[in-house]
Design a protein around this motif. Structure first.
Motif, PDB file in Angstrom:
ATOM      1  N   ASP A 134      -4.552   2.733  10.454  1.00 19.30           N
ATOM      2  CA  ASP A 134      -4.906   1.875   9.322  1.00 19.30           C
ATOM      3  C   ASP A 134      -5.342   0.481   9.756  1.00 19.30           C
ATOM      4  OD1 ASP A 134      -4.269   3.927   7.537  1.00 19.30           O
ATOM      5  OD2 ASP A 134      -2.161   3.321   7.472  1.00 19.30           O
ATOM      6  N   SER A 135      -5.220   0.183  11.038  1.00 23.44           N
ATOM      7  CA  SER A 135      -5.604  -1.130  11.549  1.00 23.44           C
ATOM      8  C   SER A 135      -7.117  -1.299  11.449  1.00 23.44           C
ATOM      9  CB  SER A 135      -5.174  -1.264  13.011  1.00 23.44           C
ATOM     10  OG  SER A 135      -5.711  -2.435  13.567  1.00 23.44           O
ATOM     11  N   ASP A 136      -7.563  -2.538  11.231  1.00 25.41           N
ATOM     12  CA  ASP A 136      -9.003  -2.788  11.199  1.00 25.41           C
ATOM     13  C   ASP A 136      -9.484  -3.524  12.445  1.00 25.41           C
ATOM     14  OD1 ASP A 136      -7.863  -5.222  10.646  1.00 25.41           O
ATOM     15  OD2 ASP A 136      -8.906  -5.536   8.746  1.00 25.41           O
ATOM     16  N   GLU A 137      -8.654  -3.526  13.496  1.00 27.64           N
ATOM     17  CA  GLU A 137      -9.034  -4.177  14.750  1.00 27.64           C
ATOM     18  C   GLU A 137     -10.038  -3.323  15.531  1.00 27.64           C
ATOM     19  OE1 GLU A 137      -6.233  -6.050  17.362  1.00 27.64           O
ATOM     20  OE2 GLU A 137      -4.725  -6.071  15.771  1.00 27.64           O
ATOM     21  N   ILE A 138     -10.845  -4.002  16.337  1.00 30.99           N
ATOM     22  CA  ILE A 138     -11.727  -3.324  17.286  1.00 30.99           C
ATOM     23  C   ILE A 138     -10.875  -3.021  18.518  1.00 30.99           C
ATOM     24  CG2 ILE A 138     -13.785  -3.548  18.734  1.00 30.99           C
ATOM     25  CD1 ILE A 138     -14.385  -3.396  15.719  1.00 30.99           C
ATOM     26  N   VAL A 139     -10.970  -1.804  19.029  1.00 29.85           N
ATOM     27  CA  VAL A 139     -10.097  -1.381  20.123  1.00 29.85           C
ATOM     28  C   VAL A 139     -10.896  -0.905  21.329  1.00 29.85           C
ATOM     29  CG1 VAL A 139      -8.225  -0.765  18.537  1.00 29.85           C
ATOM     30  CG2 VAL A 139      -9.860   0.993  19.236  1.00 29.85           C
ATOM     31  N   GLY A 140     -10.244  -0.976  22.495  1.00 25.50           N
ATOM     32  CA  GLY A 140     -10.862  -0.500  23.728  1.00 25.50           C
ATOM     33  C   GLY A 140     -10.666   0.982  23.943  1.00 25.50           C
ATOM     34  N   ALA A 141      -9.666   1.553  23.266  1.00 26.80           N
ATOM     35  CA  ALA A 141      -9.409   2.984  23.418  1.00 26.80           C
ATOM     36  C   ALA A 141      -8.691   3.513  22.179  1.00 26.80           C
ATOM     37  CB  ALA A 141      -8.566   3.251  24.660  1.00 26.80           C
ATOM     38  N   VAL A 142      -8.948   4.786  21.901  1.00 23.87           N
ATOM     39  CA  VAL A 142      -8.246   5.498  20.838  1.00 23.87           C
ATOM     40  C   VAL A 142      -7.618   6.738  21.451  1.00 23.87           C
ATOM     41  CG1 VAL A 142      -8.477   6.816  18.683  1.00 23.87           C
ATOM     42  CG2 VAL A 142      -9.795   4.711  19.001  1.00 23.87           C
ATOM     43  N   LEU A 143      -6.329   6.920  21.192  1.00 24.47           N
ATOM     44  CA  LEU A 143      -5.655   8.177  21.540  1.00 24.47           C
ATOM     45  C   LEU A 143      -5.647   9.017  20.276  1.00 24.47           C
ATOM     46  CD1 LEU A 143      -2.473   7.029  23.510  1.00 24.47           C
ATOM     47  CD2 LEU A 143      -4.693   7.717  24.419  1.00 24.47           C
ATOM     48  N   LEU A 144      -6.339  10.143  20.310  1.00 23.53           N
ATOM     49  CA  LEU A 144      -6.438  11.028  19.152  1.00 23.53           C
ATOM     50  C   LEU A 144      -5.710  12.329  19.466  1.00 23.53           C
ATOM     51  CD1 LEU A 144      -7.523  11.946  16.398  1.00 23.53           C
ATOM     52  CD2 LEU A 144      -9.699  12.480  17.525  1.00 23.53           C
ATOM     53  N   TRP A 145      -4.489  12.463  18.954  1.00 25.76           N
ATOM     54  CA  TRP A 145      -3.730  13.708  19.083  1.00 25.76           C
ATOM     55  C   TRP A 145      -4.282  14.668  18.042  1.00 25.76           C
ATOM     56  CZ3 TRP A 145      -0.092  13.784  22.942  1.00 25.76           C
ATOM     57  CH2 TRP A 145       0.413  12.563  23.401  1.00 25.76           C
ATOM     58  N   CYS A 146      -4.729  15.840  18.453  1.00 30.76           N
ATOM     59  CA  CYS A 146      -5.391  16.721  17.507  1.00 30.76           C
ATOM     60  C   CYS A 146      -5.037  18.180  17.767  1.00 30.76           C
ATOM     61  CB  CYS A 146      -6.903  16.516  17.614  1.00 30.76           C
ATOM     62  SG  CYS A 146      -7.815  17.329  16.308  1.00 30.76           S
ATOM     63  N   ARG A 147      -4.752  18.876  16.677  1.00 31.83           N
ATOM     64  CA  ARG A 147      -4.455  20.303  16.722  1.00 31.83           C
ATOM     65  C   ARG A 147      -5.448  21.024  15.813  1.00 31.83           C
ATOM     66  NH1 ARG A 147      -1.664  16.266  15.688  1.00 31.83           N
ATOM     67  NH2 ARG A 147       0.088  15.756  16.998  1.00 31.83           N
ATOM     68  N   VAL A 148      -5.632  22.302  16.019  1.00 34.48           N
ATOM     69  CA  VAL A 148      -6.637  23.052  15.265  1.00 34.48           C
ATOM     70  C   VAL A 148      -6.408  22.941  13.752  1.00 34.48           C
ATOM     71  CG1 VAL A 148      -5.511  25.332  15.275  1.00 34.48           C
ATOM     72  CG2 VAL A 148      -8.015  25.176  15.304  1.00 34.48           C
ATOM     73  N   GLU A 149      -5.156  22.819  13.332  1.00 32.67           N
ATOM     74  CA  GLU A 149      -4.861  22.766  11.893  1.00 32.67           C
ATOM     75  C   GLU A 149      -4.995  21.363  11.291  1.00 32.67           C
ATOM     76  OE1 GLU A 149      -0.931  22.469  14.128  1.00 32.67           O
ATOM     77  OE2 GLU A 149      -2.675  23.750  14.287  1.00 32.67           O
ATOM     78  N   ASP A 150      -5.403  20.375  12.085  1.00 34.67           N
ATOM     79  CA  ASP A 150      -5.469  18.993  11.603  1.00 34.67           C
ATOM     80  C   ASP A 150      -6.697  18.678  10.755  1.00 34.67           C
ATOM     81  OD1 ASP A 150      -3.040  18.369  12.714  1.00 34.67           O
ATOM     82  OD2 ASP A 150      -3.872  17.364  14.467  1.00 34.67           O
ATOM     83  N   GLY A 151      -7.596  19.608  10.618  1.00 31.72           N
ATOM     84  CA  GLY A 151      -8.780  19.358   9.799  1.00 31.72           C
ATOM     85  C   GLY A 151     -10.047  19.385  10.633  1.00 31.72           C
ATOM     86  N   ASP A 152     -11.122  18.936  10.009  1.00 33.06           N
ATOM     87  CA  ASP A 152     -12.436  18.980  10.650  1.00 33.06           C
ATOM     88  C   ASP A 152     -12.482  18.028  11.850  1.00 33.06           C
ATOM     89  OD1 ASP A 152     -15.327  19.887  10.451  1.00 33.06           O
ATOM     90  OD2 ASP A 152     -15.522  17.696  10.498  1.00 33.06           O
TER      91      ASP A 152
END
Length: 138
Positions: A53-71
């Motif tokens: 929900d942060s609106d900061e600009i970031v150097g990296a994103v960690l995206l934990w993702c599983r097949v059931e998490d959506g598109d």
């Protein structure tokens, strides 16, 4: 929670993720199944993780993702939005044979549709694979 990796393994992975010196890292997709040792090592390396929900600009994103998490394309677009020009997305997905595994071909196709290019993949922990993605230059 996953069994913790050894501290040496985890710090090595954090180095290989290239997060040393990254000022702001956002985390998307946190849940009880993430690798706690890896997450703790990342926090120790970079400090607090920003939530999605942060609106900061970031150097990296960690995206934990599983097949059931959506598109996956939508999730990757959400991860791409807050990136600095030279930022990276680390897509963390369950390894083959683990619940929630995403086929590598689906990851590549989704990355391309989201305007990202996968540059390397590494074993992040006993149960998770990390795919490094950068914004595809035209």
């Amino acid at each position: 929670m996953n069994a913790p990796s050894s501290p040496a393994d985890v710090s090595s992975v954090v180095q290989r993720l290239g997060l040393d010196g990254v000022e702001a890292v956002m985390e998307i997709g946190f849940d009880t199944d993430v690798d706690a040792a890896l997450r703790t090592a990342v926090i120790e390396a970079v400090g607090e993780l920003l939530d999605e929900d942060s609106d900061e600009i970031v150097g990296a994103v960690l995206l934990w993702c599983r097949v059931e998490d959506g598109d996956l394309v939508d999730l990757l677009l959400d991860a791409r939005d807050p990136l600095a020009d030279d930022g990276v997305v680390w897509l963390l997905t369950p390894k083959a044979g683990k619940p929630g595994h995403i086929d590598p071909a689906d990851i590549e196709e989704s990355a391309a549709l989201a305007g990202l290019k996968s540059t390397k993949t590494l074993n992040a922990s006993p149960d998770w694979v990390a795919s490094r993605m950068v914004v595809a230059r035209r």
